[in-house]
Design a protein around this motif. Structure first.
Motif, short mmCIF file in Angstrom:
data_model
loop_
_atom_site.label_atom_id
_atom_site.label_comp_id
_atom_site.label_asym_id
_atom_site.label_seq_id
_atom_site.Cartn_x
_atom_site.Cartn_y
_atom_site.Cartn_z
N ALA A 278 102.05 5.00 -80.01
CA ALA A 278 103.12 5.27 -80.26
C ALA A 278 104.65 4.91 -80.52
N LEU A 279 103.99 3.09 -79.30
CA LEU A 279 104.83 2.96 -79.41
C LEU A 279 104.92 1.69 -80.60
N ALA B 142 114.75 2.32 -70.46
CA ALA B 142 112.94 1.72 -69.89
C ALA B 142 112.66 0.92 -70.13
N ALA B 143 112.06 0.11 -71.24
CA ALA B 143 111.18 -0.84 -71.76
C ALA B 143 112.05 -2.41 -71.26
N LEU B 144 113.49 -1.87 -71.42
CA LEU B 144 114.38 -3.17 -71.01
C LEU B 144 114.32 -3.30 -69.48
N CYS B 145 114.35 -2.31 -68.69
CA CYS B 145 114.03 -2.55 -67.06
C CYS B 145 112.66 -3.41 -66.89
N VAL B 146 111.70 -3.24 -67.90
CA VAL B 146 110.36 -3.74 -67.39
C VAL B 146 110.57 -5.11 -67.49
N TYR C 280 101.66 -4.08 -71.75
CA TYR C 280 101.97 -3.07 -72.17
C TYR C 280 101.20 -1.85 -71.82
N THR C 281 100.81 -2.22 -70.28
CA THR C 281 100.19 -0.67 -69.42
C THR C 281 101.70 -0.42 -68.59
N ASP C 282 102.58 -1.86 -68.63
CA ASP C 282 103.89 -1.39 -68.23
C ASP C 282 104.27 -1.12 -68.71
N LEU C 283 104.28 -1.49 -69.91
CA LEU C 283 105.66 -0.41 -71.10
C LEU C 283 105.35 0.99 -71.27
N THR C 284 104.22 1.08 -71.15
CA THR C 284 103.46 2.55 -71.54
C THR C 284 103.61 4.09 -70.70
#
Length: 203
Positions: free
Chosen positions: A43-44, A15-19, A30-34
């Motif tokens: 937790a990240l 999911a982070a890769l796609c962001v 960080y909002t996008d990533l969470t």
């Protein structure tokens, strides 16, 4: 015994890769990533460290899963096939997903803030390593007689890398796969012919 994580690391990395692929390193908040991972910021941090460390993990995954065509290209039997495999693989990788066109690495290597400089330099180093391995493969092709002795292998390697990066930018800007495939064919039409090909043309 430590508390087990309440999320799947592989799923979160995907999911982070796609962001990062869509927004670039600095564009991804960080909002996008969470939101994408479904994992809260503490937790990240606990699982991956800071944003830079998370991006580096994502980048390893990107190279392994989406740029695997590059090492495969170096195994092709002729220099022209090596170049064709890289260029066509780049078109495929940068246009495959409508929601994240372009190249994660190229986007991250473009100009950014001072805070992002370590990431930019890491991406530049990775590109240089890829170019060096391609140059070595072309030098071998030259020694094997697959390229003419006048061929400049350093320039050819730089040419292929410049093409892949340029096409990644064009893909991000909306160029279609068909157009980029035509660009690849145009680029390959300029590839140095093998000495035996030149000799056969003179007969």
């Amino acid at each position: 015994m430590g508390r087990q994580r309440e999320f799947d690391v592989d799923t979160a990395l995907d999911a982070a890769l796609c962001v990062f692929w869509r927004k670039g390193y600095e564009g991804a908040s960080y909002t996008d990533l969470t939101q994408a991972t479904g994992v809260e910021r503490p937790a990240l941090y606990s699982a991956f460290g800071n944003k830079e460390a998370l991006f580096r993990r994502v980048l390893e995954r990107y190279y392994e899963r989406y740029l695997d065509f590059f090492p495969a290209a170096l195994e092709q039997p002729t220099s022209r096939e090596v170049a064709a495999h890289i260029l066509r693989g780049a078109v495929e990788a940068t246009t495959r997903y409508p929601d994240r066109k372009g190249c994660l690495g190229v986007q991250g290597a473009l100009a950014g803030s001072d805070d992002a400089e370590p990431i930019r330099l890491a991406l530049i180093d990775a590109r240089a390593a890829g170019e060096a391995s391609l140059r070595e493969r072309l030098e071998q092709a030259k020694a094997d007689g697959d390229l003419p002795q006048t061929a400049n292998c350093a320039a050819l390697a730089a040419f292929v890398m410049a093409m892949t990066h340029g096409m990644a930018v064009q893909a991000k800007a909306g160029f279609s796969r068909e157009i980029l495939e035509a660009v690849v064919e145009q680029a390959l039409s300029t590839w140095p012919s093998r000495p035996q090909d030149d000799a056969s043309e003179r007969e």
